[in-house]
Design a protein around this motif. Sequence first.
Motif, PDB file in Angstrom:
ATOM      1  N   ASP A  38       6.757  13.283  -5.471  1.00 54.85           N
ATOM      2  CA  ASP A  38       5.675  13.967  -4.746  1.00 54.85           C
ATOM      3  C   ASP A  38       4.337  13.231  -4.920  1.00 54.85           C
ATOM      4  O   ASP A  38       3.524  13.184  -4.002  1.00 54.85           O
ATOM      5  N   ARG A  96       0.554  15.369   4.882  1.00 56.99           N
ATOM      6  CA  ARG A  96       1.584  15.607   5.895  1.00 56.99           C
ATOM      7  C   ARG A  96       0.978  15.886   7.264  1.00 56.99           C
ATOM      8  O   ARG A  96       1.713  16.029   8.245  1.00 56.99           O
ATOM      9  N   ASP A 107       7.821  12.719   1.082  1.00 58.61           N
ATOM     10  CA  ASP A 107       9.049  12.214   0.457  1.00 58.61           C
ATOM     11  C   ASP A 107      10.219  13.075   0.924  1.00 58.61           C
ATOM     12  O   ASP A 107      10.073  14.273   1.166  1.00 58.61           O
ATOM     13  N   SER A 139      13.015  14.992   0.178  1.00 61.27           N
ATOM     14  CA  SER A 139      13.748  15.712  -0.866  1.00 61.27           C
ATOM     15  C   SER A 139      14.788  16.648  -0.258  1.00 61.27           C
ATOM     16  O   SER A 139      15.872  16.810  -0.789  1.00 61.27           O
TER      17      SER A 139
HETATM   18 MG    MG Z   1       7.765  16.410  -1.645  1.00 63.82          MG
END
Ligand code: MG
Length: 311
Positions: A70, A142, A204, A206
């Motif tokens: 993160d 984001r 990322d 995940s």
């Molecule tokens: Mg993340």
Amino acid sequence: VERSLIHAIEEVLTDRSGRISRWTGDDASVVRSRPFAVTSIDSVAQDVHFRAGTPPRDVGWRALATALSDIAAMGAEAGEAYVSLALPAGYEGALELVEGMEELAGRCGATIAGGDVIRAPALVVTVAVTGWADAEEELAGRDGARPGDLVGVTGALGGSEAARLLVERGAEPPPDALRRHLRPEPLLAAGRALAAAGVTSMIDLSDGLATDAAHVAARSGAELRLRLADLPLAAGVDLMAGDPRVFAATGGDDYELLVTAPPERVEDASRAAEAAGTTLTWLGDVTVGLGLVLLDENGDQVPGLEGYEHA
Ligand SMILES: [Mg+2]
């Protein structure tokens, strides 16, 4: 919890930050800060995030890796980690677990700077990580994807999920897939380099490409259109039943990075990824709209892959 365990854990830790003025032995750690602290916290629990019998070193590595991933996705430099271990009675792996964590911390230049050990009914590992930046512009979020941007992803996808399923079936995964599953590498150098290269958003992976790309679309107020045929497939995906592209788009725990960038930054971003030891595959674009659209090789929309669960 026995004083001797805490002492043994402290013995395992190395201060590699240069910012810590006090850590073990005081009531709290004291860290000289940089202008922007980037903080994330993650917990993993036995039987939820990993199976009983997973080697403690792998549990520790993975717990720190998910938290550091993160930090990587924000474009920050790894700093200090704070670890809470909830240990069931009779659990013998605590020190090895911290050693696994410390091994990854060493590779990433992070320092485990504090923590806590308690007795609890189940094994739970919580890691809070602080990353650092000197200016807000060094970081990515984001929410910056804009119509006209292209969408890229680092490395290859689906290997971790393929390894998880193969291990569950008693089969032997390809070494690269097993490494991705047990010891994922947070892409800290790539994250910083991509943020510096001017990507407009970053996340990322995940939960899987389909789910995480949808987060970027939602936060950016835009539509991300991804071509499934261009997905980079990890080793092991070819051993899975069904459409390998769909498998790779929905498998979680890859910890690769998804970025968006305007066309004039694409070359710089690709070069930055390569300099950081990985690759960027450009597999889609951003348009006016909202949400994620996955396209097959004919350019037709593939319906409903969000939240897809592998059997
Ligand atoms: Mg993340």
